[in-house]
Design a protein around this motif. Structure first.
Motif, PDB file in Angstrom:
ATOM      1  N   LEU A 152       2.636   4.121  -9.244  1.00 42.62           N
ATOM      2  CA  LEU A 152       1.331   4.603  -9.699  1.00 42.62           C
ATOM      3  C   LEU A 152       1.190   4.412 -11.203  1.00 42.62           C
ATOM      4  O   LEU A 152       2.111   4.675 -11.957  1.00 42.62           O
ATOM      5  CB  LEU A 152       1.161   6.069  -9.335  1.00 42.62           C
ATOM      6  CG  LEU A 152       1.196   6.382  -7.839  1.00 42.62           C
ATOM      7  CD1 LEU A 152       1.088   7.879  -7.615  1.00 42.62           C
ATOM      8  CD2 LEU A 152       0.088   5.646  -7.107  1.00 42.62           C
ATOM      9  N   ARG A 194       0.936   0.010  -5.364  1.00 38.21           N
ATOM     10  CA  ARG A 194       0.786   1.255  -4.618  1.00 38.21           C
ATOM     11  C   ARG A 194       1.970   2.194  -4.860  1.00 38.21           C
ATOM     12  O   ARG A 194       1.804   3.388  -5.048  1.00 38.21           O
ATOM     13  CB  ARG A 194       0.658   0.955  -3.122  1.00 38.21           C
ATOM     14  CG  ARG A 194       0.311   2.166  -2.274  1.00 38.21           C
ATOM     15  CD  ARG A 194       0.264   1.840  -0.802  1.00 38.21           C
ATOM     16  NE  ARG A 194       1.544   1.404  -0.262  1.00 38.21           N
ATOM     17  CZ  ARG A 194       2.601   2.194  -0.045  1.00 38.21           C
ATOM     18  NH1 ARG A 194       2.537   3.467  -0.349  1.00 38.21           N
ATOM     19  NH2 ARG A 194       3.706   1.713   0.466  1.00 38.21           N
ATOM     20  N   VAL A 195       3.186   1.649  -4.873  1.00 44.57           N
ATOM     21  CA  VAL A 195       4.394   2.456  -5.054  1.00 44.57           C
ATOM     22  C   VAL A 195       4.499   2.964  -6.484  1.00 44.57           C
ATOM     23  O   VAL A 195       4.874   4.103  -6.728  1.00 44.57           O
ATOM     24  CB  VAL A 195       5.658   1.633  -4.685  1.00 44.57           C
ATOM     25  CG1 VAL A 195       6.931   2.344  -5.092  1.00 44.57           C
ATOM     26  CG2 VAL A 195       5.675   1.332  -3.197  1.00 44.57           C
ATOM     27  N   ASP A 211       0.233  -5.835  -4.018  1.00 39.74           N
ATOM     28  CA  ASP A 211      -0.433  -4.568  -3.681  1.00 39.74           C
ATOM     29  C   ASP A 211       0.570  -3.451  -3.414  1.00 39.74           C
ATOM     30  O   ASP A 211       0.362  -2.311  -3.820  1.00 39.74           O
ATOM     31  CB  ASP A 211      -1.342  -4.749  -2.461  1.00 39.74           C
ATOM     32  CG  ASP A 211      -2.589  -5.552  -2.762  1.00 39.74           C
ATOM     33  OD1 ASP A 211      -2.921  -5.728  -3.957  1.00 39.74           O
ATOM     34  OD2 ASP A 211      -3.237  -6.021  -1.801  1.00 39.74           O
ATOM     35  N   GLU A 212       1.678  -3.783  -2.723  1.00 34.03           N
ATOM     36  CA  GLU A 212       2.718  -2.784  -2.433  1.00 34.03           C
ATOM     37  C   GLU A 212       3.321  -2.245  -3.726  1.00 34.03           C
ATOM     38  O   GLU A 212       3.524  -1.046  -3.867  1.00 34.03           O
ATOM     39  CB  GLU A 212       3.835  -3.395  -1.575  1.00 34.03           C
ATOM     40  CG  GLU A 212       3.496  -3.538  -0.127  1.00 34.03           C
ATOM     41  CD  GLU A 212       3.346  -2.194   0.586  1.00 34.03           C
ATOM     42  OE1 GLU A 212       4.150  -1.266   0.328  1.00 34.03           O
ATOM     43  OE2 GLU A 212       2.418  -2.075   1.389  1.00 34.03           O
ATOM     44  N   GLU A 257       0.015  -9.199  -0.683  1.00 37.13           N
ATOM     45  CA  GLU A 257       0.462  -7.951  -0.054  1.00 37.13           C
ATOM     46  C   GLU A 257       1.608  -7.330  -0.841  1.00 37.13           C
ATOM     47  O   GLU A 257       1.660  -6.110  -1.019  1.00 37.13           O
ATOM     48  CB  GLU A 257       0.943  -8.216   1.375  1.00 37.13           C
ATOM     49  CG  GLU A 257      -0.136  -8.507   2.379  1.00 37.13           C
ATOM     50  CD  GLU A 257       0.461  -8.798   3.761  1.00 37.13           C
ATOM     51  OE1 GLU A 257       1.549  -8.270   4.084  1.00 37.13           O
ATOM     52  OE2 GLU A 257      -0.161  -9.568   4.511  1.00 37.13           O
ATOM     53  N   ARG A 308       9.977  -2.504  -1.948  1.00 39.29           N
ATOM     54  CA  ARG A 308       9.627  -1.118  -2.321  1.00 39.29           C
ATOM     55  C   ARG A 308      10.883  -0.360  -2.751  1.00 39.29           C
ATOM     56  O   ARG A 308      10.894   0.327  -3.772  1.00 39.29           O
ATOM     57  CB  ARG A 308       8.957  -0.388  -1.152  1.00 39.29           C
ATOM     58  CG  ARG A 308       7.509  -0.720  -0.943  1.00 39.29           C
ATOM     59  CD  ARG A 308       6.848   0.246   0.040  1.00 39.29           C
ATOM     60  NE  ARG A 308       7.396   0.175   1.375  1.00 39.29           N
ATOM     61  CZ  ARG A 308       6.951  -0.621   2.351  1.00 39.29           C
ATOM     62  NH1 ARG A 308       5.928  -1.427   2.133  1.00 39.29           N
ATOM     63  NH2 ARG A 308       7.497  -0.601   3.541  1.00 39.29           N
TER      64      ARG A 308
END
Length: 186
Positions: free
Chosen positions: A31, A28-29, A24-25, A21, A131
């Protein structure tokens, strides 16, 4: 097989699913980022992900590419917990992992989360903290790059170079021969 480690009752592991997870975070943050290496080390006691950030940094006068990495590691032994932070180290083996972890621990840009009940209970806050750290680290790298570009074209005389070396690259007795030779010959 042999047990990895006998944990105390206060130990709450970050599972591999939870680690995924976090990976993935980060993807995702950030790019355009990608996984450079995903490695299981120490007979399963540790998992690490080295994520390359989208663009290499280029500085005038230096032909090398500076690839900023974001390292994540999770240990299931007495040495730690979940670590996250930026750095120049590409983790691909049990030799490079401690270097990246030391950099994270010394840096104000990284974090270490111990395996306690709080990490599981506050998992959403842990993900948010990572993040936030990634965004801050990315801005810090951008600031570094801008400063490096300015300094790369600034003329310096020999006296200024010597002053810089003396203050920021001191030769010490604790250096290896290789480091000492490299520093002296800069």
């Amino acid at each position: 097989g042999d047990p990895i480690w006998v944990a105390p009752d206060s130990y709450y592991p970050v599972t591999h699913e939870m680690f995924g997870e976090i990976v993935d975070e980060v993807l995702r943050v950030e790019l355009g980022a990608g996984i450079d290496a995903l490695t299981v080390l120490d007979n399963g006691r540790s998992i690490t992900a080295t994520i390359f950030l989208p663009e290499p940094l280029k500085v005038p006068g230096d032909e090398s590419m500076l690839w900023p990495y974001y390292n994540l590691s999770d240990r299931h032994d007495q040495k730690g917990g979940l670590r996250s932070g930026p750095g120049p180290i590409r983790v691909v083996s049990a030799n490079t992992q401690p270097l990246a972890e030391q950099q994270i621990e010394k840096s104000t840009l990284g974090r270490v989360f111990r395996h306690t009940a709080g990490i599981v209970r506050n998992w959403d806050q842990v993900k948010q903290a990572i993040r936030d750290d990634l965004v801050f680290a990315r801005q810090t790298m951008t600031d570094f790059h801008e400063t490096a570009q300015i300094l790369a074209v600034e003329p310096f005389d020999l006296k200024q170079v010597r002053q810089f070396k003396k203050k920021w690259l001191p030769v010490t007795t604790s250096m290896s021969d290789r480091s000492r030779t490299y520093t002296e010959n800069l």
